[in-house]
Design a protein around this motif. Structure first.
Motif, short mmCIF file in Angstrom:
data_model
loop_
_atom_site.label_atom_id
_atom_site.label_comp_id
_atom_site.label_asym_id
_atom_site.label_seq_id
_atom_site.Cartn_x
_atom_site.Cartn_y
_atom_site.Cartn_z
N THR A 284 -29.10 44.94 -8.18
CA THR A 284 -29.38 44.33 -9.40
C THR A 284 -30.52 44.70 -10.25
OG1 THR A 284 -30.74 42.61 -8.48
CG2 THR A 284 -28.40 42.35 -8.54
N ASP A 285 -31.15 45.92 -9.64
CA ASP A 285 -32.36 46.61 -10.13
C ASP A 285 -33.48 45.61 -10.76
OD1 ASP A 285 -33.91 48.66 -11.20
OD2 ASP A 285 -32.96 48.47 -13.23
N ARG A 286 -33.79 44.94 -9.70
CA ARG A 286 -34.58 43.57 -9.91
C ARG A 286 -36.08 43.52 -9.08
NH1 ARG A 286 -34.20 38.37 -12.17
NH2 ARG A 286 -35.71 36.94 -11.36
N LEU A 287 -37.02 43.64 -9.78
CA LEU A 287 -38.26 43.80 -9.38
C LEU A 287 -39.27 42.36 -9.32
CD1 LEU A 287 -40.06 47.09 -10.41
CD2 LEU A 287 -39.64 46.47 -8.00
N LYS A 371 -26.32 50.77 -4.14
CA LYS A 371 -25.60 49.57 -3.77
C LYS A 371 -25.96 48.73 -2.65
CE LYS A 371 -21.91 51.27 -6.75
NZ LYS A 371 -20.54 51.69 -6.80
N PHE A 372 -27.35 49.06 -2.11
CA PHE A 372 -27.67 48.55 -0.82
C PHE A 372 -27.50 46.89 -0.83
CE2 PHE A 372 -31.10 47.30 2.20
CZ PHE A 372 -30.76 48.05 3.31
N ASP A 373 -26.99 46.58 0.53
CA ASP A 373 -26.37 45.13 0.57
C ASP A 373 -27.61 44.63 1.27
OD1 ASP A 373 -25.16 42.83 0.81
OD2 ASP A 373 -24.14 43.41 2.57
N GLY A 374 -28.64 44.21 0.48
CA GLY A 374 -29.80 43.60 1.00
C GLY A 374 -31.05 43.88 0.01
N PHE A 375 -32.31 43.97 0.46
CA PHE A 375 -33.34 44.14 -0.40
C PHE A 375 -34.44 45.11 0.17
CE2 PHE A 375 -34.38 40.01 1.56
CZ PHE A 375 -35.55 40.43 1.95
N PHE A 408 -58.84 51.63 0.15
CA PHE A 408 -57.63 52.24 -0.01
C PHE A 408 -56.48 50.88 0.16
CE2 PHE A 408 -58.69 52.24 4.42
CZ PHE A 408 -57.68 51.76 5.36
N LEU A 409 -55.32 51.52 -0.15
CA LEU A 409 -54.35 50.50 -0.15
C LEU A 409 -53.35 51.01 0.92
CD1 LEU A 409 -53.04 47.94 -2.06
CD2 LEU A 409 -51.51 49.97 -2.98
N MET A 410 -52.97 49.98 1.90
CA MET A 410 -51.85 50.34 2.76
C MET A 410 -50.67 49.86 2.24
SD MET A 410 -53.58 49.41 6.64
CE MET A 410 -53.66 47.75 6.16
N ALA A 411 -49.84 50.82 1.97
CA ALA A 411 -48.38 50.47 1.40
C ALA A 411 -47.35 50.23 2.42
CB ALA A 411 -47.93 51.67 0.41
N LEU A 412 -46.98 48.94 2.80
CA LEU A 412 -46.04 48.94 3.75
C LEU A 412 -44.70 48.73 3.32
CD1 LEU A 412 -45.28 48.19 6.64
CD2 LEU A 412 -45.88 45.73 6.15
N TYR A 413 -43.82 49.72 3.49
CA TYR A 413 -42.48 49.58 2.78
C TYR A 413 -41.45 49.00 3.85
CZ TYR A 413 -44.10 52.58 -1.11
OH TYR A 413 -44.88 53.09 -2.14
N TYR A 414 -40.58 48.26 3.33
CA TYR A 414 -39.77 47.58 4.19
C TYR A 414 -38.28 47.57 3.68
CZ TYR A 414 -40.80 43.53 1.04
OH TYR A 414 -40.99 42.68 0.03
N THR A 415 -37.41 47.28 4.59
CA THR A 415 -35.87 46.92 4.04
C THR A 415 -35.49 45.88 4.88
OG1 THR A 415 -35.14 48.45 6.02
CG2 THR A 415 -35.42 49.31 3.83
N ALA A 416 -34.70 44.97 4.42
CA ALA A 416 -33.97 43.74 5.14
C ALA A 416 -32.47 43.56 4.54
CB ALA A 416 -34.77 42.50 4.52
N TYR A 417 -31.82 43.36 5.56
CA TYR A 417 -30.26 43.36 5.46
C TYR A 417 -29.69 42.77 6.45
CZ TYR A 417 -31.24 47.64 8.42
OH TYR A 417 -31.76 48.09 9.66
N ASP A 419 -26.15 43.71 8.10
CA ASP A 419 -24.98 44.44 8.71
C ASP A 419 -25.89 45.67 9.52
OD1 ASP A 419 -22.95 46.07 9.44
OD2 ASP A 419 -22.15 46.12 7.26
N PRO A 420 -25.46 45.76 10.86
CA PRO A 420 -26.14 46.70 11.54
C PRO A 420 -25.78 48.18 11.25
CG PRO A 420 -25.28 44.88 13.05
CD PRO A 420 -24.86 44.83 11.61
N LYS A 421 -24.63 48.45 10.62
CA LYS A 421 -24.17 49.51 10.26
C LYS A 421 -25.38 50.19 9.21
CE LYS A 421 -19.17 48.55 11.00
NZ LYS A 421 -18.04 48.27 10.34
N LEU A 422 -26.01 49.38 8.82
CA LEU A 422 -26.80 50.01 7.76
C LEU A 422 -28.18 50.41 8.39
CD1 LEU A 422 -26.65 47.20 4.91
CD2 LEU A 422 -25.70 49.70 4.75
N ASP A 423 -28.25 50.20 9.49
CA ASP A 423 -29.74 50.80 10.19
C ASP A 423 -29.86 52.27 9.98
OD1 ASP A 423 -30.11 48.44 11.64
OD2 ASP A 423 -29.10 48.92 13.40
N GLU A 424 -29.13 53.04 10.08
CA GLU A 424 -29.35 54.67 9.72
C GLU A 424 -29.64 54.56 8.17
OE1 GLU A 424 -27.45 58.92 10.22
OE2 GLU A 424 -26.39 57.02 11.17
#
Length: 503
Positions: A284-287, A371-375, A408-417, A419-424
């Motif tokens: 959704t291109d939403r920040l 089109k990532f099914d998650g955020f 300094f800033l520690m930038a902790l980038y994450y993914t959440a989803y 479907d296990p098929k999205l692991d890679e």
């Protein structure tokens, strides 16, 4: 003929090794069961399911041969003795918040659950450690710790999120009080440890002082900590700030972060601490930025947060309150419904820091996972000069970061989803994102060479970024206390210069 003979010989050798390994693992569970029948959970039992799924990220759910949940330090030592003698892999879980597969979980061997170590007792000064302290069992999440201490008007330098466990202290532990008192690990007076000899030992500034230093950031490389003795201090009510903003406020939030980080900004007030995060939904291109923050005084709307409070958004619980009330607002992080991955990089404070952090995340997500099914998202974790000065003043640690190098800033980038098929896909996105960010920060001389152990991705290493020859010192301490390499080879996790993946 010679080639055929060699193949047969190698096949036979591998069969023996594989059979021995399987026998050892099975035999270890049987031996543990005979010695500690009430503490062993086997496949198919409700306790086994509960323990193996007690991880925040579903990606960390694995299936060991059995689970060992000892009732005491002496039982744990007896169990470790069995595991060492049978050469059996064993993972160790306290809070279970680390999302990375195979770091605190294992798909073979034995999972040691620290769930029974729930001690919370106060000890007043004077005592042999010279400070009042809380004896905290390894099973306690920070939410429970703050609730207990709040009843006594006290606090400790601990984590910021309700369900995160005490294991965070082995990586340093970032706290709402770090600007005043350093890392959580700088405020430990004693560790109770089951060591590589399967003995229960006390580790402090006078007893095993080199090991005491190593445990303040050396991870699970030196033993199993059963109890942490943490300095306590008197705690009044605080001002808790908890806000979320819609996408149209993203630029104002970014500007407020920049103003806070730069000289003369909110960072100058050591009583203030920020825990920001920006979530992005590619589909959704939403920040959506948000901020949980603590000001260590019962003052409404302190000046340290004025740039944030001026942004119109959703109030999620602002006001004068107890520490536990603010931390309770993070209890949503305990939901075990998604697969999480994360990677971290560090960037010097600068007016370009936030644009690089946010814009690069959006650009890479649009390119790789539109089109990532998650955020996805980033936790923008500021580490200030005051924090680093306090860490030095409170005894130092293996990270050994120099305040003279700036904040300094520690930038902790994450993914959440789900479907296990999205692991890679998630892994590839995060690796590409980190590489892209670091290419930019190095080009602008903004790269800060530090990787926070508690925020590492599976392909990252923290110990080579520690300063002042710390890695060599950690290796020497490991050889001294663990000459057989028990915690370097049998226990999965981030080892001293390499990775042991328990999956």
């Amino acid at each position: 003929m010679a080639t055929f003979t060699l193949i047969v010989l190698l096949t036979c050798i591998w069969s023996v090794v594989a059979t021995t390994s399987t026998w050892n693992r099975s035999n270890a569970c049987q031996s543990l069961s005979s010695k500690f029948p009430a503490s062993i959970y086997t496949v198919g039992s409700s306790e086994y399911k509960s323990e193996t799924q007690a991880y925040w990220s579903l990606a960390a759910w694995l299936e060991p041969d059995c689970v060992f949940a000892p009732a005491s330090s002496s039982d744990l030592a007896g169990g470790v003795d069995v595991l060492i003698k049978s050469n059996t892999t064993f993972a160790i879980r306290s809070g279970g918040h680390a999302p990375t597969t195979g770091i605190a979980s294992t798909g073979h061997g034995v999972l040691i659950s620290m769930a029974q170590f729930k001690t919370l007792t106060l000890h007043d000064a004077p005592n042999k450690y010279g400070a009042s302290y809380l004896r905290c069992g390894a099973a306690n999440p920070w939410g429970v710790v703050y609730e207990f201490l709040g009843q006594h008007g006290l606090s400790v330098v601990a984590g910021r999120i309700w369900p995160v466990g005490t294991g965070a202290l082995l990586g340093g532990a970032l706290s709402f009080f770090s600007q005043q008192r350093g890392w959580g690990s700088n405020n430990i007076v004693n560790y109770e440890v089951v060591n590589a000899d399967a003995k229960v030992v006390q580790v402090n500034a006078k007893s095993n002082p080199d090991l005491f230093w190593a445990l303040k950031g050396g991870g699970n490389n030196f033993g199993i900590v059963t109890h942490y003795d943490m300095k306590t201090f008197k705690q009044d009510k605080i001002f808790g700030f908890n806000m979320a903003w819609p996408p149209e406020q993203m630029q104002k939030f970014s500007d407020a972060m920049t103003n806070w980080m730069l000289p003369g900004g909110g960072r100058e007030d050591a009583k203030g601490a920020l825990m920001p995060s920006t979530q992005y939904t590619p589909a959704t291109d939403r920040l959506e930025p948000s901020l949980t923050a603590l000001y260590d005084a019962p003052i409404n709307n302190p000046a340290a947060f004025e740039n944030f409070s001026a942004i119109a958004g959703t109030d999620l619980g602002n006001g004068v309150q107890n520490v536990s009330q603010l931390v309770n607002q993070t209890i949503g992080y305990s939901a075990r419904v998604l697969r999480w991955k994360w990677y971290v990089t560090s960037i010097k404070f600068d007016k370009e820091t936030m644009p690089i952090v946010i814009d690069t995340m959006v650009d890479v997500a649009k390119e790789l996972i539109p089109k990532f099914d998650g955020f996805v998202g980033v936790a923008e974790e500021p580490i200030t000069i005051k924090h680093l000065e306090a860490a030095k003043a409170n005894g130092g640690d293996p990270m050994n970061l120099d305040p003279k190098d700036g904040g300094f800033l520690m930038a902790l980038y994450y993914t959440a989803y789900s479907d296990p098929k999205l692991d890679e896909t998630a892994e590839n996105y995060l690796k590409t994102l980190i590489s892209t960010v670091e290419k930019k920060t190095k080009a602008k001389n903004l790269f800060y060479d530090f990787y926070f152990l508690n925020d590492l991705g599976i392909a990252q290493d923290a110990f080579t970024s520690y300063k002042g020859g710390a890695l060599n010192k950690l290796k020497a301490i490991s050889r001294k206390y663990d000459p057989r390499g028990v915690f370097q080879h049998l226990v999965p996790g981030y080892k001293l210069g390499y990775l042991v993946d328990g999956s």
